[in-house]
Enzyme design. Structure first.
Site, mmCIF file in Angstrom:
data_model
loop_
_atom_site.group_PDB
_atom_site.id
_atom_site.type_symbol
_atom_site.label_atom_id
_atom_site.label_comp_id
_atom_site.label_asym_id
_atom_site.label_seq_id
_atom_site.Cartn_x
_atom_site.Cartn_y
_atom_site.Cartn_z
ATOM 1 N N LYS A 159 -2.295 -1.665 -3.689
ATOM 2 C CA LYS A 159 -3.140 -0.484 -3.664
ATOM 3 C C LYS A 159 -2.284 0.773 -3.730
ATOM 4 C CE LYS A 159 -6.019 2.069 -0.477
ATOM 5 N NZ LYS A 159 -6.534 2.189 0.866
ATOM 6 N N LYS A 214 0.864 -1.185 0.000
ATOM 7 C CA LYS A 214 0.000 0.000 0.000
ATOM 8 C C LYS A 214 0.896 1.229 0.000
ATOM 9 C CE LYS A 214 -3.611 2.432 2.553
ATOM 10 N NZ LYS A 214 -4.531 2.413 3.710
ATOM 11 N N ARG A 223 0.976 10.204 5.287
ATOM 12 C CA ARG A 223 1.246 8.914 5.926
ATOM 13 C C ARG A 223 2.559 8.303 5.431
ATOM 14 N NH1 ARG A 223 -3.764 8.472 8.020
ATOM 15 N NH2 ARG A 223 -5.609 8.597 6.696
ATOM 16 N N TYR A 257 -15.075 1.022 -6.783
ATOM 17 C CA TYR A 257 -16.350 1.707 -6.548
ATOM 18 C C TYR A 257 -17.313 1.460 -7.708
ATOM 19 C CZ TYR A 257 -13.622 3.676 -2.805
ATOM 20 O OH TYR A 257 -12.841 3.796 -1.682
HETATM 21 N N1 LIG Z 1 -8.119 2.925 6.391
HETATM 22 C C1 LIG Z 1 -7.135 3.398 5.498
HETATM 23 C C2 LIG Z 1 -7.616 3.338 4.101
HETATM 24 N N2 LIG Z 1 -8.197 2.258 3.580
HETATM 25 C C3 LIG Z 1 -8.539 2.571 2.264
HETATM 26 C C4 LIG Z 1 -8.113 3.845 1.992
HETATM 27 C C5 LIG Z 1 -8.223 4.596 0.699
HETATM 28 C C6 LIG Z 1 -9.205 4.057 -0.255
HETATM 29 C C7 LIG Z 1 -9.487 4.961 -1.399
HETATM 30 O O1 LIG Z 1 -8.827 5.987 -1.616
HETATM 31 O O2 LIG Z 1 -10.423 4.617 -2.122
HETATM 32 C C8 LIG Z 1 -7.537 4.342 3.149
HETATM 33 C C9 LIG Z 1 -7.085 5.728 3.259
HETATM 34 C C10 LIG Z 1 -5.681 6.033 3.524
HETATM 35 O O3 LIG Z 1 -4.821 5.161 3.570
HETATM 36 O O4 LIG Z 1 -5.420 7.222 3.711
#
Ligand SMILES: NCc1[nH]cc(CCC(=O)O)c1CC(=O)O
Length: 406
Positions: free
Chosen positions: A331, A279, A300, A396
């Site tokens: 992701k 991620k 982050r 989505y």
């Molecule tokens: N709980 C964190 C989380 N789980 C999914 C997303 C993002 C999903 C998206 O942008 O569709 C995020 C946000 C992040 O990491 O800031």
């Protein structure tokens, strides 16, 4: 000097100072003096009167004479020499043919719809940066779940949007049985039963007052091991609420192992873990942060991966596999197809990819402007993600794609 070949202009330069350039005499070749096999009686060496053209023996027995007076024209002749001509276009000539030979297909059962359930609202609220996506009440989420079942969607993954006053330093609303995410999971699980898989995102960023994915140390950095124990408690509460897959997304080290142990200790040996393994700290999460009313200031980058790092995506995946992940995830999806392909090539477990909020928003915004063909690009995006190796796609578009793109 070698014999002139087809394509050779037949003009040679003998050396500096040599004047003038003269075409060499066309050397007689065997082929040039033989009559062709097609029965037309002419000498191929004389084709189109070009002494520079050296034919190759071909058998055209049984073929119709080509060209005027049965002569083979140079262009046709050259094509015939390169036997066999490889023609990939044969398999593209009709929609029926293309459909028959398509290497990649996606289908509703591999799609996972991310959904938001929000506390303190009485009817669904559309998310401005994600047109067509809503923050739901537990009741409207249950209704949406039934639609997903009817459309054959594979799974739904639930995110909670708490009231601001319920956020705190550790994000405790995440493991509160009465917290909005757990209420949403219960309502959904009850509505859909076993007809689709109910997943839950396991993280704290929606419930912490500071918006980070775990409690902070004095220096402002996220306390890894404290966050991990909070994730363990959250995962168990989600399993109790009815999630059959929990999906830790906080990118804390050791999170999968801790969650696995906690689930097993609590009698949830059968609840699976879908790990957000690779991620990245992506600019594409912007609309999602609107969707969950994120309190985050800053970014982050000290826990999510640097977009520059491909090899590290594999390393994170291998660690999660080692810790017991049942499904691994990459992701975002579209800008990380190389990472996805790496992971898909090595992973012994199913691979998921998350087409995130920013990927959705970019397609929606361009389509709203009439700049791209919306349905076509949605289909192309899903096809590409599956082509790169995803077995599951969080998107989505899951419901719309399953119901049929208009
Ligand atoms: N709980 C964190 C989380 N789980 C999914 C997303 C993002 C999903 C998206 O942008 O569709 C995020 C946000 C992040 O990491 O800031």
């Amino acid at each position: 000097m070698g014999l002139p070949q087809a394509g050779n202009l037949g003009v040679t330069k003998s050396g500096p100072g040599d004047a003038p350039l003269t075409p060499p005499p066309a050397p007689p070749t065997e082929a040039a003096t033989e009559t062709c096999g097609c029965g037309c009686g002419h000498s191929h060496g004389d084709v189109a009167g070009r002494g520079d053209f050296t034919p190759v023996e071909i058998s055209v027995t049984g073929w119709e004479p080509l060209g005027e007076n049965g002569k083979v024209e140079p262009a046709r002749k050259l094509a015939l020499e390169a036997t066999p001509v490889i023609r990939p276009r044969r398999l593209r000539r009709s929609a029926a043919m293309r459909r028959l030979v398509a290497e990649t297909r996606w289908s509703p059962e591999q799609l996972v719809l991310p959904v938001f359930v929000r506390d303190g609202i009485s009817s669904p609220v559309e998310i401005p940066s994600m047109p067509g996506q809503f923050q739901h009440t537990p009741e409207s989420l249950a209704e949406l779940g039934k639609r997903c079942v009817d459309a054959g969607v594979g799974a739904m993954i639930v995110f909670g949007v708490p009231r601001d006053e319920d956020k705190d330093f550790t994000g405790s609303a995440a493991w509160d049985a009465a917290g909005i995410q757990n209420r949403g999971i219960s309502a959904l699980a009850e509505a859909v039963g076993d007809e689709l898989v109910v997943m839950s995102d396991t993280c704290l960023d929606e419930t912490t007052s500071h918006g980070h994915c775990g409690p902070l140390r004095d220096d402002g950095s996220v306390d890894n091991d404290w966050a991990v124990s909070c994730y363990a408690a959250t995962a168990v509460s989600q399993a109790r609420a009815g999630a059959t897959v929990v999906a830790p997304s906080g990118m804390m080290d050791g999170q999968v192992r801790a969650i696995r142990m906690a689930l097993d200790d609590s009698g949830f040996e059968d609840v699976a873990i879908m790990a957000y393994s690779a991620k990245y700290a992506s600019g594409l999460f912007g609309p999602f942060r609107d969707a969950v009313g994120s309190s985050l200031v800053g970014d982050r980058r000290t826990y999510q991966q640097d977009p520059a790092n491909r090899r590290e995506g594999m390393r994170e995946t291998l660690l999660d596999l080692d810790e017991g992940a049942d499904i691994v995830m990459v992701k975002p999806a579209s800008l990380y197809l190389d990472v996805l392909a790496d992971v898909a090539a090595e992973s012994p477990v199913p691979v998921a990819a998350y087409q995130v909020s920013g990927e959705y928003a970019m397609i929606e915004a361009a389509a709203a402007n009439g700049w791209i063909d919306r349905a076509r690009v949605i289909d192309e995006s899903l096809t590409s993600i599956v082509r790169a190796g995803a077995d599951l796609v969080l998107t989505y578009y899951a419901l719309e794609a399953a119901e049929g793109l208009a």
